[in-house]
Scaffold this active site. Structure first.
Site, short mmCIF file in Angstrom:
data_model
loop_
_atom_site.label_atom_id
_atom_site.label_comp_id
_atom_site.label_asym_id
_atom_site.label_seq_id
_atom_site.Cartn_x
_atom_site.Cartn_y
_atom_site.Cartn_z
N ARG A 40 0.62 -1.17 0.06
CA ARG A 40 0.02 0.13 0.04
C ARG A 40 0.78 1.42 -0.09
O ARG A 40 0.55 2.25 0.60
CB ARG A 40 -0.83 -0.04 1.21
CG ARG A 40 -2.32 -0.75 1.03
CD ARG A 40 -3.17 -0.42 0.20
NE ARG A 40 -4.11 -1.37 0.00
CZ ARG A 40 -5.37 -1.51 0.57
NH1 ARG A 40 -5.54 -0.38 1.44
NH2 ARG A 40 -6.36 -2.39 0.41
N ARG A 44 -3.92 6.54 0.16
CA ARG A 44 -4.35 7.94 0.83
C ARG A 44 -3.36 8.59 1.93
O ARG A 44 -3.73 9.98 2.25
CB ARG A 44 -5.71 7.66 1.77
CG ARG A 44 -6.87 7.25 0.79
CD ARG A 44 -7.78 6.46 1.45
NE ARG A 44 -7.71 5.40 2.08
CZ ARG A 44 -8.29 4.19 2.48
NH1 ARG A 44 -9.35 4.55 2.83
NH2 ARG A 44 -7.99 3.10 2.88
N ARG A 53 -7.44 11.68 -6.42
CA ARG A 53 -8.72 10.77 -6.34
C ARG A 53 -9.97 11.67 -6.18
O ARG A 53 -11.10 11.23 -6.48
CB ARG A 53 -8.60 9.87 -5.20
CG ARG A 53 -7.42 8.61 -5.41
CD ARG A 53 -8.27 7.42 -5.90
NE ARG A 53 -9.26 7.06 -4.98
CZ ARG A 53 -10.91 6.99 -5.25
NH1 ARG A 53 -11.12 7.52 -6.45
NH2 ARG A 53 -11.55 6.31 -4.39
N ASP A 90 -6.62 -3.40 -7.78
CA ASP A 90 -7.14 -4.05 -6.27
C ASP A 90 -7.09 -5.47 -6.66
O ASP A 90 -7.74 -6.13 -7.85
CB ASP A 90 -8.31 -3.41 -5.95
CG ASP A 90 -8.74 -3.65 -4.59
OD1 ASP A 90 -8.22 -2.81 -3.76
OD2 ASP A 90 -9.40 -4.67 -4.31
N TYR A 165 -14.52 -12.85 -0.10
CA TYR A 165 -15.26 -11.46 -0.25
C TYR A 165 -16.23 -11.86 -1.08
O TYR A 165 -17.32 -11.08 -0.81
CB TYR A 165 -14.06 -10.52 -0.74
CG TYR A 165 -13.12 -9.81 0.12
CD1 TYR A 165 -13.63 -8.60 1.04
CD2 TYR A 165 -11.75 -10.19 0.14
CE1 TYR A 165 -12.79 -8.04 1.74
CE2 TYR A 165 -11.09 -9.53 1.05
CZ TYR A 165 -11.50 -8.24 1.88
OH TYR A 165 -10.76 -7.73 2.91
O1 CP3 Z 1 -0.45 -1.93 -2.45
C1 CP3 Z 1 -0.33 -0.91 -3.41
O2 CP3 Z 1 0.12 0.20 -3.22
C2 CP3 Z 1 -0.94 -1.43 -4.57
C3 CP3 Z 1 -2.35 -1.41 -4.85
C4 CP3 Z 1 -3.28 -2.28 -3.91
C5 CP3 Z 1 -4.54 -1.74 -3.34
N1 CP3 Z 1 -5.36 -2.73 -2.55
C6 CP3 Z 1 -5.28 -0.42 -3.52
C7 CP3 Z 1 -6.31 0.10 -2.77
C8 CP3 Z 1 -3.28 -3.64 -3.56
C9 CP3 Z 1 -2.12 -4.55 -3.66
C10 CP3 Z 1 -4.18 -3.93 -2.59
C11 CP3 Z 1 -4.59 -5.23 -2.38
C12 CP3 Z 1 -5.87 -5.54 -1.63
N2 CP3 Z 1 -7.02 -4.97 -1.72
C13 CP3 Z 1 -5.99 -6.65 -0.53
C14 CP3 Z 1 -4.93 -7.36 0.14
C15 CP3 Z 1 -3.80 -6.78 0.74
C16 CP3 Z 1 -4.62 -6.47 2.27
O3 CP3 Z 1 -4.64 -5.09 2.62
O4 CP3 Z 1 -4.70 -7.25 2.82
C17 CP3 Z 1 -7.25 -6.54 -0.17
C18 CP3 Z 1 -7.92 -7.28 0.75
C19 CP3 Z 1 -7.93 -5.76 -0.91
C20 CP3 Z 1 -9.34 -5.20 -0.64
C21 CP3 Z 1 -9.79 -3.76 -0.34
N3 CP3 Z 1 -9.23 -2.91 -1.06
C22 CP3 Z 1 -10.23 -3.33 0.72
C23 CP3 Z 1 -10.67 -4.19 1.86
C24 CP3 Z 1 -10.51 -1.99 0.65
C25 CP3 Z 1 -10.87 -0.83 1.68
C26 CP3 Z 1 -10.05 -0.74 2.75
C27 CP3 Z 1 -8.93 0.37 2.62
O5 CP3 Z 1 -7.91 0.12 2.82
O6 CP3 Z 1 -9.62 1.39 1.92
C28 CP3 Z 1 -9.65 -1.47 -0.65
C29 CP3 Z 1 -9.59 -0.43 -1.21
C30 CP3 Z 1 -8.18 0.19 -1.63
N4 CP3 Z 1 -7.30 -0.69 -2.26
C31 CP3 Z 1 -7.64 1.36 -1.48
C32 CP3 Z 1 -6.25 1.49 -2.14
C33 CP3 Z 1 -5.29 2.42 -2.57
C34 CP3 Z 1 -8.06 2.65 -0.94
C35 CP3 Z 1 -9.06 3.21 -2.04
C36 CP3 Z 1 -9.44 4.88 -1.68
O7 CP3 Z 1 -10.37 5.05 -1.03
O8 CP3 Z 1 -8.86 5.57 -2.27
#
Ligand code: CP3
Length: 358
Positions: A40, A44, A53, A90, A165
């Site tokens: 990540r 944000r 965004r 994602d 999920y």
């Molecule tokens: O790591 C990186 O910078 C690459 C991009 C990336 C994202 N999600 C961007 C994202 C990667 C590799 C992921 C993986 C991901 N997504 C996982 C596995 C890793 C982990 O965290 O356990 C999972 C379970 C998800 C599913 C997911 N996506 C959730 C549960 C959420 C909401 C929670 C949160 O952190 O906002 C997301 C949204 C998400 N994925 C955001 C980002 C940058 C936030 C979106 C935003 O509001 O801008």
């Protein structure tokens, strides 16, 4: 299936040595100082991400817009000079591509139209390549922009975490709906896992063809499974994915992340043959050092220490370097960067990891 890989601490000959520090580490070399990237790392906590965004469409559309996704992938590389860029996308683009409804409401996390045993047959794996073409285009665009020393990491969610999920319809503390489906109707759950295993292989092959140097498999919810279910729903599909990629893309490393696997991390390495293992911050450093005999370890600073910064963070960075610096290691967190993290702390982390003496 197991693909044994010799771990060496001596420098391979310059002619065979890949130039990218992360690929050298994944090849078993004790690169010093350890290369670093962060899960990540785009997101944000960066003002430039929030600004982009603000005016961008919804989250999934952002993932499917190569101009935006390329820019977001590169933001943390420009700011911190990390050793790897991870594709901005994602894990839930796979269920979306298969035809399940997936939405990200602002501040709410993902929301899916939940599926059950009767819905597996209506998922459409044939849609995947077309639907995700913009993601693969992003991979190619990022690759063209990166310095040759910077590794480009592709990724996918692992079948169990995706299924969790998809069955639950979103996040959950215990994924009880998904786990009771798996327990009560293992045949149809196996069909779902098999379909997802094929989709993940397809997704990762396209990313590698588009220019990704290696891939990471995120099994974020592996840690809630019983030992027997861990074997069935986490290890077996991961072994199939690693095996399939070894056939189509020989020598390309896969980093596995069965988050929360505890004592079972070693079994995962042994049975999947992954070249790299991402570990969470619950893993003690002496266990991490033992794992390092068979695999390149990636991790495992607690993201809360990055949030806190200062002496608590630097002391633990030194402890990790001291324990893992003698073997193949890629510095990372134990889970993703938390949104309130000050970017200055990330800059300090990178500086301390790159200092000459631990
Ligand atoms: O790591 C990186 O910078 C690459 C991009 C990336 C994202 N999600 C961007 C994202 C990667 C590799 C992921 C993986 C991901 N997504 C996982 C596995 C890793 C982990 O965290 O356990 C999972 C379970 C998800 C599913 C997911 N996506 C959730 C549960 C959420 C909401 C929670 C949160 O952190 O906002 C997301 C949204 C998400 N994925 C955001 C980002 C940058 C936030 C979106 C935003 O509001 O801008």
């Amino acid at each position: 299936m197991v693909y044994p890989r010799p771990v060496s601490t001596s420098d391979p000959s310059p002619s065979t040595q890949p130039a990218k520090p992360i690929l050298r580490a994944l090849d078993g070399e004790a690169v010093s100082p350890a290369p670093i990237w962060l899960m990540r790392q785009a997101g944000r906590y960066l003002a430039e991400y929030r600004a982009l965004r603000e005016s961008a469409p919804d989250f999934l559309t952002t993932c499917y817009t190569p101009d935006l996704a390329t820019e977001i992938t590169l933001q943390p590389i420009r700011r911190f000079g990390l050793d790897a860029a991870i594709l901005f996308s994602d894990i839930l683009v796979i269920p979306d591509a298969l035809g399940q409804s997936v939405q990200f409401a602002k501040g709410e996390g993902p929301m899916l139209e939940p599926i059950g045993p009767g819905d597996v047959a209506s998922l459409q794996p044939d849609r995947l390549a077309g639907h995700l073409a913009p993601v693969f285009e992003t991979v190619g665009r990022v690759k063209a922009e990166l310095d040759p020393k910077t590794t480009l990491i592709g990724f996918a969610g692992a079948p169990w975490t995706l299924a969790a999920y998809m069955a639950e319809g979103g996040g959950s503390k215990d994924f009880a709906t998904a786990r009771s489906w798996a327990a009560g109707d293992p045949e149809s759950f196996q069909q779902l896992i098999d379909l997802l295993t094929g989709a993940v292989i397809d997704m990762l092959r396209h990313q590698l063809d588009a220019g990704a140097d290696c891939v990471q498999l995120f099994d974020s919810w592996a840690g809630i499974l019983s030992a027997a279910d861990f074997e069935t729903w986490c290890v077996r599909p991961a072994a199939a994915i690693v095996g399939a990629l070894a056939q189509s893309h020989p020598g390309v490393p896969v980093i596995g992340f069965p988050r929360g696997a505890g004592y079972l991390y070693g079994t995962y390495v042994e049975k999947t043959g992954c070249a790299g293992l991402q570990i969470d911050h619950g893993v003690p450093l002496d266990q991490a050092a033992r794992l390092q005999r068979n695999v390149t370890v990636q991790g495992n600073l607690d993201p809360v220490l990055l949030l806190a910064g200062g002496e608590a963070m630097t002391a633990q960075i030194r402890a990790i370097r001291g324990a893992l610096g003698g073997g193949p290691h890629i510095f990372n967190l134990g889970h993703g960067v938390m949104p309130p993290t000050p970017p200055d702390h990330v800059a300090e982390l990178v500086e301390v990891v790159r200092q000459a003496d631990p």
